[in-house]
Design an enzyme around this catalytic site. Structure first.
Site, PDB file in Angstrom:
ATOM      1  N   GLU B 142     145.370  62.982  22.724  1.00  0.00           N
ATOM      2  CA  GLU B 142     145.658  62.398  24.229  1.00  0.00           C
ATOM      3  C   GLU B 142     146.999  61.801  24.315  1.00  0.00           C
ATOM      4  OE1 GLU B 142     142.306  61.831  22.350  1.00  0.00           O
ATOM      5  OE2 GLU B 142     141.469  62.375  23.830  1.00  0.00           O
ATOM      6  N   HIS B 211     133.340  53.390  25.180  1.00  0.00           N
ATOM      7  CA  HIS B 211     132.818  54.238  25.853  1.00  0.00           C
ATOM      8  C   HIS B 211     132.697  53.725  27.820  1.00  0.00           C
ATOM      9  CE1 HIS B 211     132.425  56.808  22.993  1.00  0.00           C
ATOM     10  NE2 HIS B 211     132.675  57.867  24.063  1.00  0.00           N
TER      11      HIS B 211
END
Lengths: 431, 406
Positions: B142, B211
């Site tokens: 990322e 998450h």
């Protein structure tokens, strides 16, 4: 599906050789590999190996290849007179500029963290002088000389260091953030490693312009150079970008300026395998080790790597063995480095070496070189005068450039965009 | 529910558009839909690329030359109602597709965006249409691919970086904070970074703590960054297009639970304003400021409140950074009571900043303290019951309004 593929030109044939180095403190056995060992390093499945040039080349071998005339012969200089003088002038500019920075810092004209490049000039000059205007350079905080080599005027760099409005970044960047859109210097980054993905992006952009936008140039893809140090080579972003660059065959060259020290941390104490060039083949790209104190050797390696990238063959990892004569920054007392190490590298001063080469090969006379020295001194003096006499940024500049589209400051209570308020940039309007 | 809101949007009375309000380049509209234009901040942008013959055959890509679809244009489509119906993730895709068609420098980067079509199918089919280089499947890195997006934005491209889950962008925080937000400034304005960073965040259905993060609270201090949150298919498409066209780096927050919302959106092209808030339900008694998924909890509470005789004004702030203080201020000047309902955690969330901005600007108009309902300061638990108690539920909203209006 081969949605994108490299431009199809057959690559030149390199010979696989062992790398040798005179780096102090390392055992010779560490570096010796037989050529067959190179070829047989396993890469997992055989099918991935065949078409990739997976090898490391030492510049010693390239330049002292028995099939070519020895470069030390006075009848065959490796460069023309023009090129030699260009390289000399650029290195002297880098050295003189940095020395002046130190002076100015101690006189209180510039502040903060200033990282000087003395001793490493051969890497900057060796690589950047081969670039076109549209090629990109990405650096770290040790970026003054990269900017100068790429063509940013000394005045603008010095004014930026003084924090004046005429600096290349309007005084908003400082020593560690040299940017120039006109000369394609993409920074100047304070955190190590964070410039490498930006460089990878610039290389991706070059490939995109060629393949998607069909804006091709006759000389090939625009090349991006990413400069960083030995400490950065232990950082995740380095490895992630090596992977992506090779995966997509991006036109980028990863130039490691291995000066053995990351502030006070010796490279050997921080790295499990200190041979950084070996990390290139681990990702499928060539890894080259070169003597970074010799501008001609650096230039030779750079030529190959840049040509490769332009043809679309992908990235190269070049480890330049170099040394910084000063501390990490002007705030670093530099107590950990041993005097004999410093003396060893001081004897390999790249500027003195090139001067000797030029004179020995009759490319120029001593007085011509001295006149270049004088010319550069004048340039640097002029840069200081310009910076001294430039205005400081006014208050109105504070909120400019935060957003490319100043609507990003939002809609105020009166219903207008805040940036439309005439008092906004005076700092009196509410933000 | 979304289509109900759409209908409410079009039919609810609103403050009339003053004649000098040409800030957004809003075109002169027919009277019945002036509210829609002001409330949604919608404007129709003429696409330079092509002007279609007026037929509604290419969904979303046809352009008619006046502001609002009149009955005549709608009659050419098969449905009796104007526009077409789709789900929120399809609206995002439509917006992205239109922008990629219009401008070849727009590209997408992220994990599984290409061949897989996106983990929430936002980019489905785009790789086949535009190729592997324009819809780039990245390795799992990322920080580096976000930085790569920034580098390509500096050199002429307009990338859309997808975080598979917003939480993963924590790994890209170095690049987002240092480079995305700051490079335009530290370069003295020499380089612009027209990047869009988007992805699903928020508390889902028992996805676990990592998450279920709300990154808007972590990113909000970064100078130079704009943040918007979409909540309906209509504003999702409009904000996606606006974010891509913006020269600023924009973070577009989507929500995991809202991707399957269905709504009827206009056929003609539209782009929303990034800095504007959306009037969801005008009212008189209390201003409820919310965004993203909590908008639906608020509207559910609003039904109960209406039955109890209250008249809440619900505003979806949409622009998380910067705040639309004009719309918010007008509302506060009318109702004098504010309730903020957000999914961020209490500490340092969007609500905390909003509260402080309201106090700074509208203190004199308040008749009661500003109430802020936020999620609990806990990592989101896995157990369903605990997860429900972590976020704000409609009953709490009803109770808060009752307390405010006492």
């Amino acid at each position: 599906m081969a949605a994108f593929s490299a431009v199809k030109i057959p690559p030149p044939q390199f010979t696989t050789v062992r790398s040798s180095s005179q780096r102090p403190g390392s055992s010779p056995a560490h570096f010796a590999h037989s050529p067959s060992a190179f070829n047989s390093i396993s890469f997992g499945s055989a099918k991935s190996v065949r078409s990739r040039p997976l090898f490391a080349v030492s510049s010693d071998v390239v330049s002292s290849d028995k099939t070519k005339p020895a470069s030390s012969s006075s009848s065959n200089p490796a460069v023309t007179r023009e090129v030699a003088l260009e390289l000399y002038e650029d290195m002297v500019l880098g050295r003189a500029f940095e020395d002046m920075c130190a002076q100015m810092y101690y006189r209180g004209k510039m502040f903060g963290f200033v990282h000087l490049y003395n001793g490493q000039e051969a890497v900057s000059t060796g690589f950047i002088k081969l670039l076109n205007q549209s090629d990109k350079v990405v650096s770290t905080y040790r970026d003054h000389v990269h900017a100068l080599s790429k063509g940013v005027p000394s005045r603008e760099v010095m004014a930026e260091l003084f924090g004046k409005a005429t600096g290349c970044c309007r005084g908003q960047g400082g020593s560690m953030h040299m940017f120039s859109a006109a000369h394609n210097v993409l920074g100047g980054f304070a955190f190590i490693g964070e410039g490498i993905p930006v460089a990878t992006g610039a290389a991706f952009s070059a490939k995109y312009h060629h393949e998607v936008l069909k804006q091709s140039k006759p000389e090939g893809l625009d090349v991006t150079l990413a400069f960083f140090g030995d400490g950065t080579c232990n950082n995740g972003q380095f490895f992630e970008c090596l992977n992506m660059a090779q995966l997509w065959k991006l036109p980028i060259i990863f130039v490691v300026e291995n000066n053995l020290w990351a502030i006070g941390m010796s490279h050997l104490r921080a790295t499990s395998d200190p041979e950084i060039w070996k990390k290139g083949p681990a990702f499928g790209m060539p890894g080259v080790h070169v003597d970074g104190m010799d501008v001609l050797k650096v230039r030779e390696v750079a030529q190959e790597a840049i040509a490769r990238a332009r043809r679309g063959e992908g990235p190269t990892l070049v480890e330049c063995e170099t040394y910084r004569f000063r501390g990490h920054s002007l705030a670093d007392p530099d107590e950990l480095r041993k005097p004999d190490e410093k003396a060893h590298y001081a004897a390999r001063d790249p500027i003195i070496a090139l001067k000797k080469y030029i004179i020995e090969h009759g490319l120029a006379s001593e007085s011509e070189l001295k006149s270049i020295d004088k010319k550069i001194d004048d340039v640097v003096e002029d840069a200081v005068e310009f910076a001294d006499s430039s205005p400081l940024p006014p208050r109105t500049q504070l909120l400019e450039n935060v957003f490319a589209d100043p609507k990003g400051f939002g809609i105020g209570p009166d219903g207008k965009y805040r940036c439309e308020d005439p008092l906004f940039t005076q700092g009196t309007a509410q933000v | 529910m979304a289509s109900l809101q759409m209908a409410a949007l079009l039919s609810a009375p609103s403050t009339p558009v003053p004649s000098d309000r040409v800030r957004l380049g809003a075109l002169r509209l027919s009277a019945s839909s002036s509210s829609a234009a002001r409330n949604g901040g919608a404007l129709v942008v003429r696409s330079e690329a092509k002007v279609s013959g007026g037929g509604a055959s290419a969904r979303g890509l046809s352009l008619i030359t006046h502001a609002v679809a009149e009955k005549a244009a709608a009659a050419s489509s098969a449905d009796s109602k104007p526009g077409h119906e789709l789900l929120l993730f399809e609206a995002l895709r439509e917006g992205l597709d239109e922008e990629m068609e219009r401008d070849p420098t727009v590209c997408v980067m992220g994990e599984d965006v290409g061949h897989y079509g996106g983990s929430y199918k936002v980019t489905k089919g785009l790789a086949t249409k535009y190729g592997d280089l324009r819809v780039l499947d990245t390795p799992i890195a990322e920080n580096s691919f976000t930085g790569m997006g920034i580098g390509s934005a500096m050199t002429g491209l307009r990338p859309v970086v997808e975080g598979m889950n917003m939480g993963f962008l924590l790994l890209a925080y170095n690049q987002i904070s240092n480079n995305c937000g700051m490079l335009h400034y530290t370069s003295g304005g020499q380089f612009k970074i027209p990047i869009v960073i988007r992805g699903p965040g928020g508390v889902g259905r028992q996805l676990g703590a990592e998450h279920s993060q709300r990154l808007e609270s972590y990113f909000q201090s970064i100078p130079g960054l704009q943040m918007v949150a979409c909540s309906t298919p209509y504003n999702a498409k409009g904000l996606m297009k606006a974010a891509i066209r913006s020269e600023n780096p924009v973070v577009l927050f989507e929500h995991v639970l809202l991707y399957n919302l269905k709504e009827r959106i206009p056929d003609e092209e539209y782009v929303l304003s990034l800095e504007e808030a959306e009037m969801v339900r005008p009212g008189e008694h209390v201003t409820i400021l919310t965004y993203s998924r909590m908008r639906y909890h608020v509207m559910q509470a609003a039904k109960t409140l209406v039955n109890k005789g209250y008249d809440p004004e619900v505003i979806d702030i949409r622009s998380l950074k910067p705040f639309d203080l004009y719309t918010i201020g007008n509302s506060i000047k009318k109702t004098h009571r504010v309730l903020i309902v957000e999914e961020c955690m209490r500490t340092g969330g969007i609500g905390a900043s909003l509260r402080s901005a309201i106090i700074d600007n509208f203190w004199d108009y308040l008749d009661a303290p500003i109430l802020c309902l936020s999620s609990q300061d806990v990592p989101t638990p896995y157990a369903g019951t605990l997860e429900n108690w972590t976020v704000v539920q409609p009953e709490q909203i009803v109770a808060a309004v009752e307390q405010l209006c006492k």
